[in-house]
Design a protein around this motif. Sequence first.
Motif, PDB file in Angstrom:
ATOM      1  N   TYR A 658      46.284  41.271  50.349  1.00 17.89           N
ATOM      2  CA  TYR A 658      46.269  41.815  48.602  1.00 17.89           C
ATOM      3  C   TYR A 658      44.922  42.571  48.280  1.00 17.89           C
ATOM      4  O   TYR A 658      45.039  43.502  47.833  1.00 17.89           O
ATOM      5  N   LYS A 661      45.443  46.234  49.556  1.00 18.98           N
ATOM      6  CA  LYS A 661      46.341  46.679  48.498  1.00 18.98           C
ATOM      7  C   LYS A 661      45.630  47.330  47.342  1.00 18.98           C
ATOM      8  O   LYS A 661      45.774  48.409  46.631  1.00 18.98           O
ATOM      9  N   GLU A 662      44.531  46.369  46.805  1.00 22.17           N
ATOM     10  CA  GLU A 662      43.775  46.843  45.624  1.00 22.17           C
ATOM     11  C   GLU A 662      42.860  47.954  45.921  1.00 22.17           C
ATOM     12  O   GLU A 662      42.645  48.597  44.959  1.00 22.17           O
ATOM     13  N   GLN A 663      42.455  48.211  47.126  1.00 24.30           N
ATOM     14  CA  GLN A 663      42.020  49.536  47.400  1.00 24.30           C
ATOM     15  C   GLN A 663      42.886  50.862  47.496  1.00 24.30           C
ATOM     16  O   GLN A 663      42.192  51.609  47.613  1.00 24.30           O
ATOM     17  N   SER A 678      39.347  37.025  43.277  1.00 24.00           N
ATOM     18  CA  SER A 678      39.496  38.195  42.512  1.00 24.00           C
ATOM     19  C   SER A 678      40.894  38.394  42.833  1.00 24.00           C
ATOM     20  O   SER A 678      41.530  39.302  42.334  1.00 24.00           O
ATOM     21  N   VAL A 679      41.752  37.645  43.753  1.00 23.47           N
ATOM     22  CA  VAL A 679      43.142  37.833  43.901  1.00 23.47           C
ATOM     23  C   VAL A 679      43.926  36.447  43.532  1.00 23.47           C
ATOM     24  O   VAL A 679      43.620  35.294  43.952  1.00 23.47           O
TER      25      VAL A 679
END
Length: 700
Positions: A658, A661-663, A678-679
């Motif tokens: 995850y 993916k955020e990047q 953060s996730v």
Amino acid sequence: MQHVPFPRSVRQKASLAFILVMLLAVGNVSIVQFLLREGDGVAATLNVAGKMRMLSQRMGLSALALHQYPGLPDLAPDQLPTLFDEAHDALRLGGRAFGLDIPAVPKALSPQLLDVRQAWMRQQLAVDALARAPAGDRVAVEALLRANTDLLARTETMMDSLVVQAREVQRRALYGAYALFALDLLLLGLVGWVVSRRILQPVQALARQCRALAVGDYAARSDLPPGDELGELGRALNDSAGRIERLLRDIEQEHAALADAQSMFNGLSDNTVAGIYMVDESLRFIHVNTRMADMLGYPQAVLADGFPLHQVFTGADYETVQAQAMERLSGRATRTRYECVARRGDGEPIELEIFGSLMSLHGRPALIGIMFDITERKRAEASARRAALVYAHTSEGMVVTDADGVIQDVNPAFTAVTGYSADDVVGQTMNVLSSGRHDEDFYRVMWARLQDTGRWSGDIHNRRKSGEEYVERLSINTSYNADGSVNCRIGLFSDVTEKRRREASIWHQAHHDHLTQLPNRQMFEENLRLSIEQARLGGTSFAVIFLDLDLFKDVNDTLGHEAGDQLLRLVGRRLTECVRSSDLVARLGGDEFTLLVRDIEDPDDIFPVADKILDSLSQPFALGQQTVQISASMGAAFHPRDGGSDSELLRAADLAMYAAKEQGRNHFRVYAAEMRESVQVRQGEFARGPDPASAPAQSG
């Protein structure tokens, strides 16, 4: 000496001893006579020499007297010179002089004898000169005196030499006497040896043998050489002792044989296995042993007291026994063997095997033999026949080997399964069926198990005679001898090829994704737990990678589910190509994949693997006539650094994915503890809970 013929009889030996004694006596007399003759010769020689001296003195004295007184009678007759010459010749050549027989003087005295002769001749000349000289001629007298003195001196010298020669003769005579004495001793010793060796010793040997025979030692023997009366006597004694010894030995052997026969019969009769019987010509028992009485269920004394056979055997069985007995009693058969049924004393039937032979007892024919209770054997034979039917008709293959695995026998089902007949495999090992699929360790473990427990069971891949490979379920059991050694090994097997194929198909379906044929969630979880256990034991590390495809939903919605399924299969293939054969690629569902990357020595080693995967998945995919391009987001977690259990590792890898993916698309992240803040962690132990509005479409 061993080749010189020796007298053979005692008479000849005694005659030889007598002859030796006579020879000894004759030799003694001869030697003494010889010595006496030698002594007489020396004495006669000295006597003649003395007479010659006297003749020379007499002639000289007569010549002086006649010269001084011419009228005196002649004191030296003319025969005196002749006597002197005869004596001289006798001394020189040997002969007779002055009535004596004398030998010739030794050659060593010949010069002295010659000197005497010359001095004699000079005296004769001086006598003649004195006879012619006038009376009172002083010169002639002095010449005669000198000649006579010289003759006397020469004669004295010769006599001294004769005296020395006489001493030498005496010395030789003494040595001769010593030699004669030594010869006497030698001959006497030889006679004594002959008497002792050929007479006394044989007599003593015969005496010892006679004493030994007298006390019963018939093995005593004399080793006298044959040829004489004593040797013949010794041989006769040896022969007599040998006959007596053989006679006694034969008697002892007969006694021992009788004792052995009696002991043997008693031992046979006392056995607990076979019944021993004796039957007379009227078909009645006259002897039975204890085992026979036990088999027939009667007291031993009752059976042995003329118990009739028809009370033991009835009906057709008695007719058989009677016919067999009469065959032997009539002499038409000497021995027989047959089986029949008897009735015990309690009425129960008993199956017997009977052996019998003809004998003579007190001059009358009788029967002797043994009986065996074969009731249990008959039952065992029936059971064996049933077992043989099962062995021959069972559908399972059977093989019997020795302790070393060499095939001894196979059943028809073995041939039906393997294609090999008994002639093909008997005498060979089971290696003839080997497919080569199993290594040496497999068979080593199998044999170790058989050695320890005598049993083994399991699946083996073998090959039929046709070359076709098959799977058999094999069970091996061991049959042991009474001493614990291996008698044989029995293998029972069946062809389970199709069954194992079905089981493998079912297992594959249960553990693999039906679309990509990659391991599914269940198989991945089993491998993850196994990797955790192996890492704990070996102290190694591994990585779990969680992968989610980017843009897969767009491909699936645009090109359709068939294209999406094809894309998933291609993704699985590329993922497999990017990792080692020891690693694992699995599809959890939809567009989510997981990887187990084993034996990670340094966490940084995962980045080349991740770059390779991202680069491979970012390459275009050909889907029929269409070409698409996607990417992936990946997260990784390490054991034991990021978690010690399967759930912890999956959750950590999911959080790292995850974070990737955020990047944005086509990124890779390694789990860090701050990712939890953060996730938002999805619910569930293995997968994220999908949002119905945003979850990607899943295919397959």
